[in-house]
Scaffold this motif. Structure first.
Motif, PDB file in Angstrom:
ATOM      1  N   GLY A  36       0.771  -1.283  -0.222  1.00 54.78           N
ATOM      2  CA  GLY A  36      -0.076  -0.022   0.095  1.00 54.78           C
ATOM      3  C   GLY A  36       0.673   1.221  -0.187  1.00 54.78           C
ATOM      4  O   GLY A  36       2.000   1.378   0.562  1.00 54.78           O
TER       5      GLY A  36
ATOM      6  N   TYR B 204       0.575   7.448   3.446  1.00 55.80           N
ATOM      7  CA  TYR B 204      -0.301   8.554   3.647  1.00 55.80           C
ATOM      8  C   TYR B 204       0.055   8.936   5.004  1.00 55.80           C
ATOM      9  O   TYR B 204       0.410   8.267   5.957  1.00 55.80           O
ATOM     10  CB  TYR B 204      -1.900   8.338   3.451  1.00 55.80           C
ATOM     11  CG  TYR B 204      -2.289   7.084   4.204  1.00 55.80           C
ATOM     12  CD1 TYR B 204      -2.681   7.061   5.566  1.00 55.80           C
ATOM     13  CD2 TYR B 204      -2.548   5.865   3.406  1.00 55.80           C
ATOM     14  CE1 TYR B 204      -3.408   5.941   6.018  1.00 55.80           C
ATOM     15  CE2 TYR B 204      -3.035   4.758   4.105  1.00 55.80           C
ATOM     16  CZ  TYR B 204      -3.440   4.909   5.648  1.00 55.80           C
ATOM     17  OH  TYR B 204      -3.718   3.734   6.077  1.00 55.80           O
TER      18      TYR B 204
ATOM     19  N   THR C  36      -3.239  -0.244  -6.895  1.00 49.88           N
ATOM     20  CA  THR C  36      -2.091   0.505  -6.922  1.00 49.88           C
ATOM     21  C   THR C  36      -2.423   1.726  -7.657  1.00 49.88           C
ATOM     22  O   THR C  36      -2.037   2.888  -7.159  1.00 49.88           O
ATOM     23  CB  THR C  36      -1.031  -0.188  -7.412  1.00 49.88           C
ATOM     24  OG1 THR C  36      -0.884  -1.395  -6.233  1.00 49.88           O
ATOM     25  CG2 THR C  36       0.350   0.693  -7.120  1.00 49.88           C
TER      26      THR C  36
ATOM     27  N   GLU D 266      -4.748   4.119  -6.006  1.00 50.23           N
ATOM     28  CA  GLU D 266      -3.760   4.863  -4.744  1.00 50.23           C
ATOM     29  C   GLU D 266      -3.037   6.170  -5.331  1.00 50.23           C
ATOM     30  O   GLU D 266      -2.804   7.006  -4.585  1.00 50.23           O
ATOM     31  CB  GLU D 266      -3.205   4.017  -3.850  1.00 50.23           C
ATOM     32  CG  GLU D 266      -3.848   2.879  -3.105  1.00 50.23           C
ATOM     33  CD  GLU D 266      -2.846   2.119  -2.178  1.00 50.23           C
ATOM     34  OE1 GLU D 266      -3.213   1.629  -0.972  1.00 50.23           O
ATOM     35  OE2 GLU D 266      -1.774   1.570  -2.852  1.00 50.23           O
TER      36      GLU D 266
ATOM     37  N   ARG E 116      -5.138   8.639  -5.842  1.00 45.14           N
ATOM     38  CA  ARG E 116      -5.527   9.227  -4.523  1.00 45.14           C
ATOM     39  C   ARG E 116      -4.409  10.265  -3.975  1.00 45.14           C
ATOM     40  O   ARG E 116      -4.798  11.438  -3.446  1.00 45.14           O
ATOM     41  CB  ARG E 116      -5.747   8.309  -3.642  1.00 45.14           C
ATOM     42  CG  ARG E 116      -6.157   8.486  -2.141  1.00 45.14           C
ATOM     43  CD  ARG E 116      -5.713   7.513  -1.291  1.00 45.14           C
ATOM     44  NE  ARG E 116      -4.085   7.310  -1.149  1.00 45.14           N
ATOM     45  CZ  ARG E 116      -3.729   6.188  -0.666  1.00 45.14           C
ATOM     46  NH1 ARG E 116      -4.322   5.258  -0.002  1.00 45.14           N
ATOM     47  NH2 ARG E 116      -2.433   6.178  -0.338  1.00 45.14           N
ATOM     48  N   ASP E 117      -3.192   9.817  -4.255  1.00 47.90           N
ATOM     49  CA  ASP E 117      -2.255  10.807  -3.588  1.00 47.90           C
ATOM     50  C   ASP E 117      -2.212  12.008  -4.218  1.00 47.90           C
ATOM     51  O   ASP E 117      -1.464  12.812  -3.719  1.00 47.90           O
ATOM     52  CB  ASP E 117      -0.958   9.813  -3.683  1.00 47.90           C
ATOM     53  CG  ASP E 117      -0.882   8.635  -2.738  1.00 47.90           C
ATOM     54  OD1 ASP E 117      -1.513   8.636  -1.946  1.00 47.90           O
ATOM     55  OD2 ASP E 117       0.116   7.824  -2.713  1.00 47.90           O
TER      56      ASP E 117
ATOM     57  N   ARG F  50      -6.962  -1.253   1.478  1.00 47.30           N
ATOM     58  CA  ARG F  50      -6.338  -0.073   0.840  1.00 47.30           C
ATOM     59  C   ARG F  50      -7.268   0.713   0.281  1.00 47.30           C
ATOM     60  O   ARG F  50      -6.914   1.777  -0.008  1.00 47.30           O
ATOM     61  CB  ARG F  50      -5.566  -0.844  -0.250  1.00 47.30           C
ATOM     62  CG  ARG F  50      -4.450  -1.570   0.095  1.00 47.30           C
ATOM     63  CD  ARG F  50      -3.876  -2.236  -0.722  1.00 47.30           C
ATOM     64  NE  ARG F  50      -3.071  -1.556  -1.637  1.00 47.30           N
ATOM     65  CZ  ARG F  50      -2.244  -2.102  -2.551  1.00 47.30           C
ATOM     66  NH1 ARG F  50      -1.846  -3.275  -2.748  1.00 47.30           N
ATOM     67  NH2 ARG F  50      -1.368  -1.104  -3.420  1.00 47.30           N
TER      68      ARG F  50
END
Length: 585
Positions: A193, A196, A309, A312, A315-316, A365
């Motif tokens: 993961g 964050y 992945t 994510e 998302r970041d 996740r």
């Protein structure tokens, strides 16, 4: 370098692999087949191969790359169509035709295309991991944010606007360990993961435009949901609808072991669909991962991890991402097959004992998080997984393990599907554990009465289920007028509100405002009708009113003509009030 000693379908046993590590990627034979080490015993490694292994024999070379299976993250992901290990299917088609040859090697992300990089920082600025260095306009809908790599912090030494490939240096950061050149391309192990700052509690709904979901069983942004149902109950169409209309910035759709013709429908439909807010094609904010049921079974597991992945990564950047996994049951079947070939002790129905933990790894996740970087920003991943229990049996291990993890359960019913009621989400078995937590949001953003209307709908549907037994035994005539009205109101709710036509241009999507107005009509009809019946109005006259028919057609009122609801409400009040007064006389 090792040598194969045993080949069992997608599983290969190789000896001489003492220097390897678990989950390293390997290349098998002179064909260069891609595989991943999933078990080590002494110098023997068990390798799951992501390509067809027919024709291989003992003594084939097995070479470890020394790196885990990783996703390539850079501009070029959006609008992309990839297989389970992130090979671009469009590029493979132009190079190799409609059937992918074994051992083919192609860059996951185009290395030659140039992107316009616009810096957000200047020379001398202090930056840390997760901070945005600059942006690339990837599509008309998505601005790709190039972030400082994980574990890097320092002072910007050089950064310049220009056209770059993903491997070109776009900035140089002076760190404690020296100068660090930064390009747009990142690699990240798919089983790990992304970091964050903090995970937050989901409290805002992800509006989907599907009435049965938004009203009765809402999902929170950053939440997790399961869509279990038997064959033919509409799981895939529900996920397609959510992918098309859900309030998410980016959609990652993973067809994990899906039938080829269904993935073809997705690949044909999505480029033609228009985003309701911008009018641009939905593909301009979508990543598709196609791993059909005729592809090697081991790649199903990789496709799930590759998809989460990529989700994510966006998302970041601060985006709200929705990932659709269709279906986790076929992924679990792949786990069962590999577990059997490894000769592990089987659990329930032959599934491995670690089934629950693997499912939890995937769903955990998801979430809404405070992302890395100096500025206070949040991003979210909302995970929606379809489950295909054999024969619709929800007591089987995959469904039960999933239910222990997710907080929204949209149980699809074969009987509703056979009655052509879609979406076939059964309101008597489904639930959402986010609903109460989001009450304040709905009250403040939709209407102060929205939750009262929602409770009214749930109560009427449950009362109908209880009265249905009596009706079957002795008929509708045995019911009191109030109970008959309850049955009629429930029928209006079922047929005119919960039933939604995915292929109708107007009915396919319903805004929260329109949902609120539709609920208000049904609630007011029930209240005014009860008053009329209480004043001895004729029951048949109440049910024959023209306003009842207009309520049924209300779902086809376009979003631009919502004023019509006020007209229907006024006409309905006048008609039922007249009946009530006539009954008094």
């Amino acid at each position: 370098m090792g040598k194969t000693v045993k080949i069992s379908g997608p599983l290969i046993i190789a000896e001489g692999m003492a220097d390897s590590k678990l989950y390293d990627v390997v290349r098998v034979s002179d064909k260069g087949l891609i595989g991943e080490i999933i078990e080590l015993r002494g110098d023997k490694a068990s390798v799951q191969v992501y390509e067809e292994t027919s024709g291989l024999g003992p003594g084939e070379d097995v070479i470890s790359t020394g790196a885990p299976l990783s996703a390539e993250l850079a501009p070029g992901l959006i609008s992309g169509i990839f297989d389970g290990i992130q090979r671009p299917l469009t590029a493979l088609y132009f190079q190799y035709g409609s059937r992918i040859s074994r051992g083919v090697s192609v860059n996951n992300i185009d290395r030659e295309k140039k992107w316009r990089f616009v810096p957000c920082v200047k020379v001398g600025d202090e930056v840390g991991e997760g901070d945005v260095l600059g942006t690339v306009r990837e599509t008309e809908l998505i601005e790709h944010r190039i972030m400082v790599p994980n574990g890097v912090s320092g002072k910007v030494e050089s950064v310049e606007e220009g056209d770059y490939t993903v491997e070109d240096t776009v900035a140089v950061i002076r760190t404690d360990g020296g100068k660090k050149p930064v390009c747009m391309l990142r690699k990240w192990p798919v089983r790990k993961g992304r970091p964050y700052k903090e995970k937050l509690s989901p409290s805002t709904p992800m509006v989907t435009g599907q009435r049965v979901v938004d009203t009765l069983f809402p999902i929170a942004r950053g939440g997790v949901a399961a869509v279990p149902g038997p064959f033919g109950s509409g799981k895939t169409v529900v996920q397609h609808q959510l992918a098309k209309w859900a309030e998410a910035d980016i959609i990652v759709y993973v067809g994990c072991g899906e039938r080829g013709n269904e993935m073809t429908d997705v690949l044909n439909e999505f480029p033609a669909l228009k985003d309701p807010k911008t009018g641009e094609p939905i593909m301009k904010r979508t990543v598709l991962i196609a791993n059909t049921s005729d592809m090697p079974v081991a790649a199903r597991e990789a496709s799930i991890y590759t998809g989460i992945t990529i989700a994510e990564y966006f998302r970041d950047m601060g985006y709200n991402v929705a990932i659709m996994a269709d279906s986790t049951s076929r992924w679990a079947e792949a786990l069962r097959e590999m577990s059997g070939r490894l000769e592990e002790m089987p659990g329930d129905e032959g599934y491995p004992a670690y089934l629950s933990s693997r499912l939890a790894e995937f769903y955990e996740r998801a979430g809404i998080v405070r992302i890395l970087g100096g500025k206070e920003r949040t991003g979210s991943v909302t995970a929606i997984g379809a489950v295909s229990p054999p024969g619709g049996d929800l007591s089987e291990p995959v469904s039960q393990a999933t239910l222990r993890i997710v907080k929204v359960f949209w149980g699809l019913s074969a009987s509703l599907a056979y009655k052509r009621h879609f979406p076939a989400i059964d309101w008597l078995i489904s639930y959402s554990l986010y609903a109460d937590r989001m009450k304040d949001w709905f009250d403040g953003n939709v209407g102060a009465d929205f939750y009262a209307y929602r409770q009214f709908v749930m109560t009427v549907l449950q009362e109908e289920a209880a009265l249905d037994e009596i009706v079957r035994l002795v008929g509708m005539d045995a019911l009191s007028s109030d109970d008959r009205l309850t049955m009629e109101t429930a029928k209006i709710i079922r047929e005119d509100y919960l039933h939604q036509n995915a292929f109708d241009d107007v009915d396919t999507y319903t805004s929260m405002k329109k949902q609120y107005l539709m609920l208000k009509l049904i609630y007011e009809f029930d209240a005014r009708a009860r008053e009329a019946i209480g004043n001895y109005a004729d029951m048949n006259a109440v049910l024959a009113t023209s306003c009842k028919e207009r309520i049924g057609r209300a779902k086809y009122i376009p979003e631009s003509n919502l004023d019509e609801f006020d007209e229907i409400l006024k006409a309905m009040n006048a008609e039922l009030t007249a009946l009530a007064q006539g009954g008094e006389e």
